[in-house]
Scaffold this active site. Structure first.
Site, short mmCIF file in Angstrom:
data_model
loop_
_atom_site.label_atom_id
_atom_site.label_comp_id
_atom_site.label_asym_id
_atom_site.label_seq_id
_atom_site.Cartn_x
_atom_site.Cartn_y
_atom_site.Cartn_z
N LYS A 205 3.33 -26.39 -26.72
CA LYS A 205 2.67 -25.43 -27.59
C LYS A 205 1.59 -24.55 -27.11
O LYS A 205 1.14 -24.70 -26.13
CB LYS A 205 1.91 -26.33 -28.77
CG LYS A 205 3.08 -26.95 -29.72
CD LYS A 205 2.65 -27.65 -30.86
CE LYS A 205 4.16 -28.06 -31.72
NZ LYS A 205 3.61 -28.82 -32.92
N ARG A 240 8.25 -35.53 -30.02
CA ARG A 240 9.32 -34.49 -30.27
C ARG A 240 9.21 -33.72 -29.34
O ARG A 240 8.14 -32.88 -28.95
CB ARG A 240 9.01 -33.93 -31.55
CG ARG A 240 9.97 -32.68 -32.28
CD ARG A 240 9.33 -32.42 -33.34
NE ARG A 240 10.42 -31.50 -34.07
CZ ARG A 240 10.43 -30.23 -33.84
NH1 ARG A 240 9.49 -29.75 -33.04
NH2 ARG A 240 11.25 -29.39 -34.54
#
Length: 267
Positions: A205, A240
Site C-alpha cells: 500500500k 491479506r
C-alpha cells in the site's frame, strides 16, 4: 490470504490476471506458495476507482472459480460489496465474503451470508473508494473504528449472521492518511477486545511506499514484510497479501518466536 484481482485496473497488479487462464495460473501459484485463503475480486477499490456493476464482476470472477475452486486446498473468499456477486461466487465455490462496505452498500449481503452460512469480513472505510483519500479526517481514529465495528457487528447479527461468523478488518488505506494507518497498525491489539478474528491488509500500500521511498507497488516487499510481522505479533489472525511465498516465511518465523518452537516448513 492471497490476493487475486481479476480486474483491468488493480493498483498493484494492473491487468495481469484479467483473463481466466492467467487468473487460474496465479491461483495455483498462490496455493503452491502457501496461501490458506485466496481472495478473488472483480472490482478494483483502489483510491479514485469507480463502481463496477454486478454483472461485470460476475463475468470476471465466476469462470475462474468454476475452473479452479474445487481443485485447490484453500478457502475461497469473494471481495465484493454486492449480494448478487457474492451469491454467484458462492454458487461457484467461494465460502467467505469480504465486504469493504461492511454491509452498508447492500444490506442484503447479510441475509445472503446468513442463509448460506458464509463467514463475512466487515471492513471499515471512510467514504467511497472514488473519494476516500481526498481528505480523510478523524477525531480519534481508534475509537471511531471500534465504534464502527460494534455498530456493524450489531447490524450483521440483526441480519441473521451468527457472531462466530464475523471477521473484522480496520481497512488500512481506505479513507485514512499515513498517520491514521500507522496508528491503526500500532494499536491493532485493541480490536481484539471485540472478540472476533482480525484481518489486516497492508500489502504494497501507498503509505509503505511513502515511508520506504518506493513509488512502485511491486517494490514494497520489505516494507510489507515489516507490517506483516508486526501484525502477526500483535494479534492479526489473517494477513491479506500479494507476495504469498515471502509472507508465509515471515509468518512462520514470527509464529516460531511466539511459540518458542521451530516447526519445519510444510511439504
Amino acid at each position: 490470504m492471497g490476493v487475486l484481482n481479476v480486474t483491468p485496473d488493480s493498483f498493484s497488479d494492473g491487468s495481469r490476471f484479467a483473463d481466466v487462464e492467467s487468473a487460474v495460473a496465479q491461483a495455483r501459484k498462490l496455493a503452491a506458495d502457501g496461501a490458506d485463503l485466496i481472495d478473488i475480486g472483480g472490482e478494483s477499490t483502489r483510491p479514485g476507482s469507480g463502481r463496477v456493476d454486478a454483472e461485470e464482476q460476475i463475468r470476471r470472477i465466476v469462470p475462474v472459480l468454476q475452473a479452479v475452486a474445487a481443485n485447490l486446498p484453500v478457502v475461497w473468499s469473494v471481495d465484493t460489496r454486492s449480494s448478487q456477486v457474492a451469491a454467484a461466487a458462492i454458487d461457484a465455490g467461494a465460502t467467505l465474503i469480504n465486504d469493504i462496505s461492511a454491509g452498508r452498500d447492500d444490506p442484503a449481503i447479510f441475509r445472503l451470508a446468513a442463509q448460506r452460512r458464509a463467514p463475512i469480513v466487515l471492513m471499515h472505510m471512510q467514504g467511497e473508494p472514488r473519494t476516500m483519500q481526498v481528505s480523510p479526517h478523524y477525531k480519534d481514529v481508534m475509537e471511531e473504528v471500534k465504534t464502527f465495528f460494534v455498530e456493524r457487528i450489531a447490524a450483521a447479527k440483526s441480519g441473521g449472521i451468527n457472531t462466530d461468523q464475523i471477521l473484522l478488518d480496520p481497512g488500512i488505506g481506505f479513507g485514512k492518511n499515513i498517520n491514521h494507518n500507522l496508528t491503526l497498525i500500532r494499536e491493532m491489539r485493541q480490536f481484539k477486545e471485540l472478540g472476533r478474528p482480525l484481518v489486516i491488509g497492508t500489502s504494497r500500500k501507498g503509505f509503505i511506499g511513502t515511508i520506504s521511498g518506493e513509488p512502485q507497488p511491486n517494490q514494497r516487499l520489505f516494507g510489507t514484510a515489516a507490517t506483516v510481522a508486526w501484525s502477526i505479533a500483535n494479534g492479526a489472525d489473517i494477513v491479506r497479501v500479494h507476495d504469498v511465498e515471502a509472507m508465509v516465511k515471515v509468518v512462520r518465523v514470527i509464529r516460531a518466536i511466539q511459540k518458542g518452537v521451530a516447526e519445519p516448513p510444510a511439504k
